[in-house]
Design a protein around this motif. Structure first.
Motif, PDB file in Angstrom:
ATOM      1  N   GLY A 143       0.531  -1.548  -0.006  1.00  0.00           N
ATOM      2  CA  GLY A 143      -0.103  -0.448  -0.032  1.00  0.00           C
ATOM      3  C   GLY A 143       0.846   1.119  -0.229  1.00  0.00           C
ATOM      4  O   GLY A 143       0.129   2.269  -0.283  1.00  0.00           O
ATOM      5  N   SER A 144       2.126   1.006   0.124  1.00  0.00           N
ATOM      6  CA  SER A 144       3.180   2.510  -0.161  1.00  0.00           C
ATOM      7  C   SER A 144       4.006   2.261  -1.580  1.00  0.00           C
ATOM      8  O   SER A 144       4.914   3.544  -1.572  1.00  0.00           O
ATOM      9  CB  SER A 144       3.771   2.306   1.464  1.00  0.00           C
ATOM     10  OG  SER A 144       3.395   1.841   2.131  1.00  0.00           O
ATOM     11  N   GLU A 145       3.129   1.288  -2.282  1.00  0.00           N
ATOM     12  CA  GLU A 145       3.458   1.670  -3.460  1.00  0.00           C
ATOM     13  C   GLU A 145       3.793   3.702  -4.436  1.00  0.00           C
ATOM     14  O   GLU A 145       4.709   3.642  -4.891  1.00  0.00           O
ATOM     15  CB  GLU A 145       3.402   0.648  -4.213  1.00  0.00           C
ATOM     16  CG  GLU A 145       2.123   0.921  -5.090  1.00  0.00           C
ATOM     17  CD  GLU A 145       1.396   0.436  -3.686  1.00  0.00           C
ATOM     18  OE1 GLU A 145       0.268   0.066  -3.906  1.00  0.00           O
ATOM     19  OE2 GLU A 145       1.260  -0.544  -2.567  1.00  0.00           O
ATOM     20  N   TYR A 146       3.184   3.919  -3.998  1.00  0.00           N
ATOM     21  CA  TYR A 146       2.374   5.258  -4.576  1.00  0.00           C
ATOM     22  C   TYR A 146       3.480   6.348  -4.543  1.00  0.00           C
ATOM     23  O   TYR A 146       4.319   6.948  -4.566  1.00  0.00           O
ATOM     24  CB  TYR A 146       1.208   5.229  -4.164  1.00  0.00           C
ATOM     25  CG  TYR A 146       0.508   4.631  -5.294  1.00  0.00           C
ATOM     26  CD1 TYR A 146      -0.284   4.544  -5.823  1.00  0.00           C
ATOM     27  CD2 TYR A 146      -0.652   4.116  -3.867  1.00  0.00           C
ATOM     28  CE1 TYR A 146      -1.273   3.574  -6.812  1.00  0.00           C
ATOM     29  CE2 TYR A 146      -1.261   3.422  -4.429  1.00  0.00           C
ATOM     30  CZ  TYR A 146      -1.610   2.941  -5.993  1.00  0.00           C
ATOM     31  OH  TYR A 146      -2.106   1.789  -6.312  1.00  0.00           O
ATOM     32  N   ALA A 147       3.510   6.464  -2.391  1.00  0.00           N
ATOM     33  CA  ALA A 147       4.499   7.248  -1.554  1.00  0.00           C
ATOM     34  C   ALA A 147       6.295   6.268  -2.134  1.00  0.00           C
ATOM     35  O   ALA A 147       6.823   7.775  -2.521  1.00  0.00           O
ATOM     36  CB  ALA A 147       4.786   7.139  -0.394  1.00  0.00           C
ATOM     37  N   LEU A 190       6.234  -4.273  -9.827  1.00  0.00           N
ATOM     38  CA  LEU A 190       5.247  -3.684  -8.434  1.00  0.00           C
ATOM     39  C   LEU A 190       4.068  -4.551  -8.475  1.00  0.00           C
ATOM     40  O   LEU A 190       3.919  -5.247  -9.808  1.00  0.00           O
ATOM     41  CB  LEU A 190       5.258  -2.410  -8.368  1.00  0.00           C
ATOM     42  CG  LEU A 190       4.827  -2.085  -9.760  1.00  0.00           C
ATOM     43  CD1 LEU A 190       3.609  -1.151  -9.142  1.00  0.00           C
ATOM     44  CD2 LEU A 190       5.411  -0.445  -9.954  1.00  0.00           C
ATOM     45  N   GLU A 191       3.697  -4.666  -7.523  1.00  0.00           N
ATOM     46  CA  GLU A 191       2.591  -5.214  -6.695  1.00  0.00           C
ATOM     47  C   GLU A 191       1.772  -3.137  -6.199  1.00  0.00           C
ATOM     48  O   GLU A 191       2.428  -2.461  -5.701  1.00  0.00           O
ATOM     49  CB  GLU A 191       2.158  -5.699  -5.287  1.00  0.00           C
ATOM     50  CG  GLU A 191       1.184  -6.392  -5.171  1.00  0.00           C
ATOM     51  CD  GLU A 191       0.841  -7.206  -3.736  1.00  0.00           C
ATOM     52  OE1 GLU A 191       0.308  -8.174  -3.973  1.00  0.00           O
ATOM     53  OE2 GLU A 191       1.440  -6.133  -2.942  1.00  0.00           O
ATOM     54  N   TRP A 192       0.807  -2.985  -7.055  1.00  0.00           N
ATOM     55  CA  TRP A 192       0.007  -2.298  -6.329  1.00  0.00           C
ATOM     56  C   TRP A 192      -0.959  -1.966  -5.785  1.00  0.00           C
ATOM     57  O   TRP A 192      -2.217  -3.367  -6.021  1.00  0.00           O
ATOM     58  CB  TRP A 192      -0.532  -0.940  -7.677  1.00  0.00           C
ATOM     59  CG  TRP A 192      -0.794  -0.755  -8.477  1.00  0.00           C
ATOM     60  CD1 TRP A 192      -2.039  -0.458  -7.435  1.00  0.00           C
ATOM     61  CD2 TRP A 192      -0.429  -1.443  -9.550  1.00  0.00           C
ATOM     62  NE1 TRP A 192      -2.150  -0.517  -9.987  1.00  0.00           N
ATOM     63  CE2 TRP A 192      -1.470  -1.620 -10.110  1.00  0.00           C
ATOM     64  CE3 TRP A 192       0.696  -1.410 -10.423  1.00  0.00           C
ATOM     65  CZ2 TRP A 192      -1.610  -1.530 -11.929  1.00  0.00           C
ATOM     66  CZ3 TRP A 192      -0.137  -2.302 -11.733  1.00  0.00           C
ATOM     67  CH2 TRP A 192      -0.967  -2.347 -12.893  1.00  0.00           C
ATOM     68  N   HIS A 193      -1.653  -1.533  -5.250  1.00  0.00           N
ATOM     69  CA  HIS A 193      -3.395  -1.400  -4.394  1.00  0.00           C
ATOM     70  C   HIS A 193      -3.950  -0.703  -5.717  1.00  0.00           C
ATOM     71  O   HIS A 193      -4.184   0.879  -5.041  1.00  0.00           O
ATOM     72  CB  HIS A 193      -3.087  -1.877  -2.872  1.00  0.00           C
ATOM     73  CG  HIS A 193      -2.112  -2.583  -2.561  1.00  0.00           C
ATOM     74  ND1 HIS A 193      -1.062  -2.398  -2.312  1.00  0.00           N
ATOM     75  CD2 HIS A 193      -2.818  -3.626  -1.564  1.00  0.00           C
ATOM     76  CE1 HIS A 193      -0.805  -3.611  -1.718  1.00  0.00           C
ATOM     77  NE2 HIS A 193      -1.705  -4.380  -1.361  1.00  0.00           N
ATOM     78  N   HIS A 194      -5.604  -0.867  -5.533  1.00  0.00           N
ATOM     79  CA  HIS A 194      -5.880  -0.218  -6.174  1.00  0.00           C
ATOM     80  C   HIS A 194      -7.559   0.780  -4.768  1.00  0.00           C
ATOM     81  O   HIS A 194      -8.401  -0.374  -4.310  1.00  0.00           O
ATOM     82  CB  HIS A 194      -7.191  -0.422  -6.612  1.00  0.00           C
ATOM     83  CG  HIS A 194      -6.165  -1.099  -7.816  1.00  0.00           C
ATOM     84  ND1 HIS A 194      -6.442  -0.744  -9.329  1.00  0.00           N
ATOM     85  CD2 HIS A 194      -5.975  -2.329  -8.299  1.00  0.00           C
ATOM     86  CE1 HIS A 194      -5.360  -1.379 -10.493  1.00  0.00           C
ATOM     87  NE2 HIS A 194      -5.338  -2.515  -9.799  1.00  0.00           N
ATOM     88  N   PHE A 195      -7.196   1.741  -3.890  1.00  0.00           N
ATOM     89  CA  PHE A 195      -7.964   1.925  -2.947  1.00  0.00           C
ATOM     90  C   PHE A 195      -9.163   2.878  -3.623  1.00  0.00           C
ATOM     91  O   PHE A 195     -10.056   2.565  -3.305  1.00  0.00           O
ATOM     92  CB  PHE A 195      -7.939   2.856  -2.516  1.00  0.00           C
ATOM     93  CG  PHE A 195      -5.927   1.579  -1.558  1.00  0.00           C
ATOM     94  CD1 PHE A 195      -6.422   1.091  -0.541  1.00  0.00           C
ATOM     95  CD2 PHE A 195      -5.276   1.957  -1.272  1.00  0.00           C
ATOM     96  CE1 PHE A 195      -5.846   0.322  -0.083  1.00  0.00           C
ATOM     97  CE2 PHE A 195      -3.784   1.354  -0.811  1.00  0.00           C
ATOM     98  CZ  PHE A 195      -4.707   0.058   0.488  1.00  0.00           C
ATOM     99  N   SER A 196      -9.642   3.189  -4.580  1.00  0.00           N
ATOM    100  CA  SER A 196      -9.844   4.249  -5.615  1.00  0.00           C
ATOM    101  C   SER A 196      -9.702   3.258  -7.324  1.00  0.00           C
ATOM    102  O   SER A 196      -8.717   3.004  -7.762  1.00  0.00           O
ATOM    103  CB  SER A 196     -10.034   4.992  -5.396  1.00  0.00           C
ATOM    104  OG  SER A 196      -8.835   5.878  -5.920  1.00  0.00           O
ATOM    105  N   TRP A 197     -10.691   4.114  -8.346  1.00  0.00           N
ATOM    106  CA  TRP A 197     -10.469   3.456  -9.294  1.00  0.00           C
ATOM    107  C   TRP A 197     -10.788   5.082 -10.139  1.00  0.00           C
ATOM    108  O   TRP A 197     -11.715   5.452  -9.953  1.00  0.00           O
ATOM    109  CB  TRP A 197     -11.283   1.946 -10.104  1.00  0.00           C
ATOM    110  CG  TRP A 197     -12.728   2.242  -9.751  1.00  0.00           C
ATOM    111  CD1 TRP A 197     -13.391   2.164  -8.374  1.00  0.00           C
ATOM    112  CD2 TRP A 197     -13.835   2.451 -10.645  1.00  0.00           C
ATOM    113  NE1 TRP A 197     -15.445   2.354  -8.522  1.00  0.00           N
ATOM    114  CE2 TRP A 197     -15.002   2.283  -9.733  1.00  0.00           C
ATOM    115  CE3 TRP A 197     -13.823   2.651 -11.881  1.00  0.00           C
ATOM    116  CZ2 TRP A 197     -16.716   2.290 -10.519  1.00  0.00           C
ATOM    117  CZ3 TRP A 197     -14.497   2.941 -12.420  1.00  0.00           C
ATOM    118  CH2 TRP A 197     -16.402   2.876 -11.550  1.00  0.00           C
TER     119      TRP A 197
END
Length: 121
Positions: free
Chosen positions: A20-24, A45-52
């Motif tokens: 979940g910190s991939e964006y930062a 990378l693995e990323w989490h979609h918290f919004s679409w």
């Protein structure tokens, strides 16, 4: 990089799985390199979609779209993605918090020429 003594070195493959910190993390790399991490040849990378992003449908994320565009501009081309929409997060806590469509996805970006990207996809 500086803290670990890796300044001036090339990273062949950078694997990012930071829950979940991939964006930062990616924003920090882009900011600290004046927008382009020229010393990285491949990012997986693995990323989490918290919004679409409604413009592109389920599984598309505004933050990841922006980062992907910046990486592409820097010469890191998307060469592989797990799926168009990712897979739903199984963690119950997201549903309890009202976050019903949290998803994960995997992607690889490679520094290469446009001709090589076309051949590999």
């Amino acid at each position: 990089m500086k803290e670990l003594g890796h300044e001036g070195r090339t990273i062949d493959v950078l694997k990012v799985d930071v829950e979940g910190s991939e964006y930062a993390f990616l924003e920090n790399i882009l900011d600290s390199t004046n927008g382009c991490p020229a010393f990285i040849n491949q990012i997986t990378l693995e990323w989490h979609h918290f919004s679409w992003d409604m413009r592109y449908g389920e599984g598309s994320n505004p933050s990841m779209n922006a980062i992907s565009t910046l990486l592409h501009t820097c010469g890191l081309k998307l060469i592989w993605r797990y799926s168009e929409g990712g897979w739903p997060a199984p963690e119950k806590i997201y549903r309890e918090l009202g976050m019903h469509d949290v998803r994960y996805n995997l992607a690889t970006y490679l520094r290469t020429t446009d001709d090589e990207v076309t051949e590999s996809i």
